[in-house]
Design an enzyme around this catalytic site. Sequence first.
Site, PDB file in Angstrom:
ATOM      1  N   SER A 408       0.641  -1.162  -0.144  1.00 35.63           N
ATOM      2  CA  SER A 408      -0.033   0.124   0.041  1.00 35.63           C
ATOM      3  C   SER A 408       0.841   1.422  -0.085  1.00 35.63           C
ATOM      4  O   SER A 408       0.340   2.363  -0.244  1.00 35.63           O
ATOM      5  CB  SER A 408      -0.820  -0.082   1.228  1.00 35.63           C
ATOM      6  OG  SER A 408      -0.482  -0.408   2.253  1.00 35.63           O
ATOM      7  N   HIS A 429      -3.538  -3.486  -5.327  1.00 36.68           N
ATOM      8  CA  HIS A 429      -3.704  -2.874  -3.805  1.00 36.68           C
ATOM      9  C   HIS A 429      -5.171  -3.201  -3.454  1.00 36.68           C
ATOM     10  O   HIS A 429      -6.052  -2.401  -4.007  1.00 36.68           O
ATOM     11  CB  HIS A 429      -3.383  -1.391  -3.957  1.00 36.68           C
ATOM     12  CG  HIS A 429      -3.280  -0.876  -2.615  1.00 36.68           C
ATOM     13  ND1 HIS A 429      -3.837   0.425  -2.370  1.00 36.68           N
ATOM     14  CD2 HIS A 429      -3.437  -1.674  -1.366  1.00 36.68           C
ATOM     15  CE1 HIS A 429      -3.645   0.751  -0.879  1.00 36.68           C
ATOM     16  NE2 HIS A 429      -3.604  -0.540  -0.383  1.00 36.68           N
ATOM     17  N   ASN A 479      -4.169   6.442  -0.402  1.00 39.94           N
ATOM     18  CA  ASN A 479      -3.646   6.431   0.795  1.00 39.94           C
ATOM     19  C   ASN A 479      -2.830   8.018   0.699  1.00 39.94           C
ATOM     20  O   ASN A 479      -2.686   8.522   1.952  1.00 39.94           O
ATOM     21  CB  ASN A 479      -2.545   5.475   1.082  1.00 39.94           C
ATOM     22  CG  ASN A 479      -3.407   4.387   1.658  1.00 39.94           C
ATOM     23  OD1 ASN A 479      -4.455   4.570   2.312  1.00 39.94           O
ATOM     24  ND2 ASN A 479      -2.567   3.111   1.546  1.00 39.94           N
TER      25      ASN A 479
END
Length: 655
Positions: A408, A429, A479
């Site tokens: 990630s 991912h 993220n």
Amino acid sequence: MTVSIDRDREVAIVTVDNPPVNALGQALRQALWDAVGTLDADATVRAVVLICAGRTFIAGADVTEFGKPPVPPHLPDLVDRLERAAKPWIAAIHGSALGGGFEVAMGCRFRVALDSASVGLPEVTLGIVPGASGTVRTPRLAGVAAAVELVTGGRPVKAAKALSLGLVDAVVSGDLRAEAVAFARQTLTQPLMQPLPQPISARPITSPDPAWWDEQRQAIARRARGEVAPLRALDCLRTAAEKPFAEAMAFERATFLDLRASDQAAALRHIFFAERAAPKPAHLGDARPKEIRSTAVIGGGTMGAGIAAALLDAGLPVVLIERDEDAVQRGLANLRAIFDGAVKRGKLTEAQAKARLDSVTAGSDHGLLADTDLVIEAVFEELSVKRAVFAQLGQTCRADAILATNTSYLDPRRIAEGLPHPDRFVGLHFFSPANVMKLLEIVPTPTTSPETLATGFALARQLGKIPVQAGICDGFIGNRILKRYRAEAETLVRQGIPIAAIDAAMRGHGFAMGPFEAQDLGGLDIAYLQREGARAAGQDVPETLGDILVRAGRKGQKTGGGWYDYAPGDRLAQPSQATAALLADHISTGPGLTAEAIASRLTGAMATEGKAILAEGIAQRASDIDLVEIHGYGYPRWRGGPMFEAERKASQRSV
Ligand code: 3HC
């Protein structure tokens, strides 16, 4: 030709052919309108079968027309005209009869469905209510309770259920056209013994008492969390149950037109088309995906077990590899827990859960991977650990096996360094829980071949996931935006905005949780360790408020406190004196902010980061960023995602 008419003796067959899904655009409405007139005037026709070419019956109004003024013939008038036709029409349904498609079917005197078909009124998922009698005819056809569930939930039902609810009159298999013609003939030969049923608009309806309606309202409001269409649909259904047909129709139409022009409907339409565009990026061209028939997952922790469950749910056998026998057993236990949970929640039968577990081969021997088509690595998020795994995979797997990392944060290029045939390497991912979350970020490296990339997209389709291609940067798309979102939330705390006010504002915006509650649930230590890792590697990572809490042992719910305090065994977040004391030196006092201003700051920060991501080519399209936020991070779907919201606000300001 959108509509053609042919004959089977006294039965006329009207075939709609308007690819891809026979949506009811203006031309089709007009053609059906004209067909009713033509067939009414033909004395040799005694009944009419309405059937569709292609993959489905009419799948609804044409959503692309929703931004434009309505053009006649309007759909409610067409449904009315079908109902008043001199000859009985029989809808022959395959694929899906949805929204306006099901409304047209309700204008017909009978509905015959193929056993594989489904019917439904999904309008609320587009931020609108049915606009051509769905809320008025459905309760007259199937009863008020069934109509409330169908219309306010928006979920279609399969043919067998539709039959049991009275939504269709017969379910058939095999040749739909022949079966529907036979059905038509049967109704024509029995008119004396069995007169034709009343048109739906003339059927009686009984309203439940006001307390029942209040209960429905409360339950729907809880589920809808800010979404307006389901409650407005309930208003329409109640009007249909309590007022005459014509009055209810006028109320439904006014509600439909009002919502069609709303921000929420625009947002949901945007997501509707974004989801359909995402799996087909133009740059894939005609690259052909490899066929995936066998898979493996390296690592049986939470993430690995979730990925294995997603693969098994899609019917793919899985080899689960762990480093030793104990870890293998723990991995299998994680997987079993996922399926046990699914059985408890009624999502799977015991037999289905067992069949899935029987499709798993678990062990620590990489020899098990010798003939696997796809291997997904999901081990500890540390470069050296991942590199060691790929060094082994490079030796044990077939040279054409696709090798994927579920990292990630780490740079996939570094993970794959030294791998033989790096063209078959790609980042996949997943988001936790991987068997539930719909998002799959697909991260190619410069060496990933078009065929490998196409296989990533094809796998997403196989698993029922929404694929979004992301370029390589710290955190990829999702993220990276999360980091920015959290940083902005901390900035607000530093400016004196209470933590609980920030969380409440984001819940008010439609998120299930605010940024601090979410961190307490997931644990503050994960992001902390990443920052520490980066600092150890010499990067200049400024201290966050979260760092201060973790250093004081406040890692979230699991340690009894993080941003909030938690009583043992309780998930209720309580404002924390300890947190206030730890952060006191970093917090200034300033003017307060309204909930709307807080939400606007945080979603605005996400959009700003999104714009940078687009400019750098990390994301292909703004709508992909919206999909990432909605399917991976709980952004409310009916807001359309941060990019859409920012764009819409900007265009409204400029008007
Ligand atoms: N209007 C316009 N285009 C539509 C459409 C619609 N209602 N439904 C689907 N399409 C388009 C898609 O955008 C896609 O276009 P693309 O190939 O250019 O990307 C193409 O049709 C194929 O769609 P899918 O990829 O979704 O095809 P599937 O075979 O996977 O699914 C389906 C078929 C189940 C019919 C699915 O398309 C679907 O659920 N469609 C939406 C149905 C819907 O919401 N109907 C209600 C509309 S609102 C309404 O009817 C109001 C009325 O009450 C007045």
